[in-house]
Enzyme design. Sequence first.
Site, short mmCIF file in Angstrom:
data_model
loop_
_atom_site.label_atom_id
_atom_site.label_comp_id
_atom_site.label_asym_id
_atom_site.label_seq_id
_atom_site.Cartn_x
_atom_site.Cartn_y
_atom_site.Cartn_z
N GLY A 1 -32.02 13.73 -4.35
CA GLY A 1 -30.84 14.26 -3.68
C GLY A 1 -30.46 13.38 -2.51
N MET A 2 -29.23 12.85 -2.53
CA MET A 2 -28.79 11.92 -1.49
C MET A 2 -27.51 12.42 -0.83
SD MET A 2 -29.57 8.21 -3.28
CE MET A 2 -29.38 7.33 -1.71
N VAL B 1 -29.55 8.45 6.50
CA VAL B 1 -30.61 7.45 6.48
C VAL B 1 -31.88 8.00 5.84
CG1 VAL B 1 -31.46 8.02 8.80
CG2 VAL B 1 -31.83 5.72 7.87
N ASP B 2 -32.16 9.30 5.98
CA ASP B 2 -33.40 9.85 5.45
C ASP B 2 -33.46 9.76 3.92
OD1 ASP B 2 -34.35 10.49 7.99
OD2 ASP B 2 -33.46 12.48 7.96
N SER B 3 -32.45 10.27 3.25
CA SER B 3 -32.47 10.21 1.79
C SER B 3 -32.34 8.78 1.28
CB SER B 3 -31.36 11.09 1.20
OG SER B 3 -30.08 10.71 1.68
N CYS C 1 -30.02 27.42 0.37
CA CYS C 1 -29.57 26.27 -0.42
C CYS C 1 -30.77 25.49 -0.97
CB CYS C 1 -28.69 25.36 0.43
SG CYS C 1 -28.08 23.90 -0.44
N GLY D 1 -35.18 13.78 1.04
CA GLY D 1 -35.54 13.08 2.27
C GLY D 1 -36.11 13.99 3.33
N CYS E 1 -23.36 22.28 6.94
CA CYS E 1 -22.49 21.28 6.32
C CYS E 1 -21.12 21.82 5.92
CB CYS E 1 -23.18 20.69 5.09
SG CYS E 1 -23.51 21.88 3.76
#
Length: 223
Positions: free
Chosen positions: A7-8, A12-14, A90, A114, A198
């Site tokens: 999952g992106m 930066v984390d993913s 989620c 991530g 989000c």
Amino acid sequence: MKTIWLGMSGGVDSSAAALLLRQQGYNVVGITLRLHGQAERDCTDVRRVCEALGIEHRILDGRERFRGVVISRFIEEYYAGRTPNPCVVCNRRIKFGWMLDEALRNGADGIATGHYANTAYDPVSGRWQLRRSRSGKDQSYMLYRLPQEILQRLCGLSQEQLAHTLFPLRNREKDEVRRLAREAGLPVADKGDSMEICFVPGDDYIAFLNAEAGRPMLPGNFV
């Protein structure tokens, strides 16, 4: 070679998670979950990272599912006088539920995210466990419902979630993650963190609730 759906979100984390999985020899498929009116910049950033790493990018449209599972509950909880955490729902129902189901159905071996968290198999109990990250960015509290799914899903499926999930960042600190992204030339290495919900534009909860629920908020006391 095992195939992992990652999952992106365009952060930066993913993106660093994709880099680490590639270095570990996985066939990585970058997955963008289209769940609401995400900024096009985020989708563009995911595509750029996938191109830089030479991995496939796919978009899964889950907007209708997300509205029914996450947004509707978020609204109803507020109107019931409670403060919901939609990210927990989620993670449980969308990312580690629907996305995992789709990954396995399409021949993948598992999923990754991530998140800063750990999983481990406990031979004494014979169960997979969700464990805290030693990183200062530990996010296991956002995933705590994953092992609690027995009453929500078929018996044992919560174990399937944990058994088929990788957390490449595990115990890394954020500074190290950014450094890895910079050294690999990833275009999101210095992108700011997203800290708010989000799907609420401008973090204006009241405007969102009034617009989406179609009924006014009632005044009251914080208890």
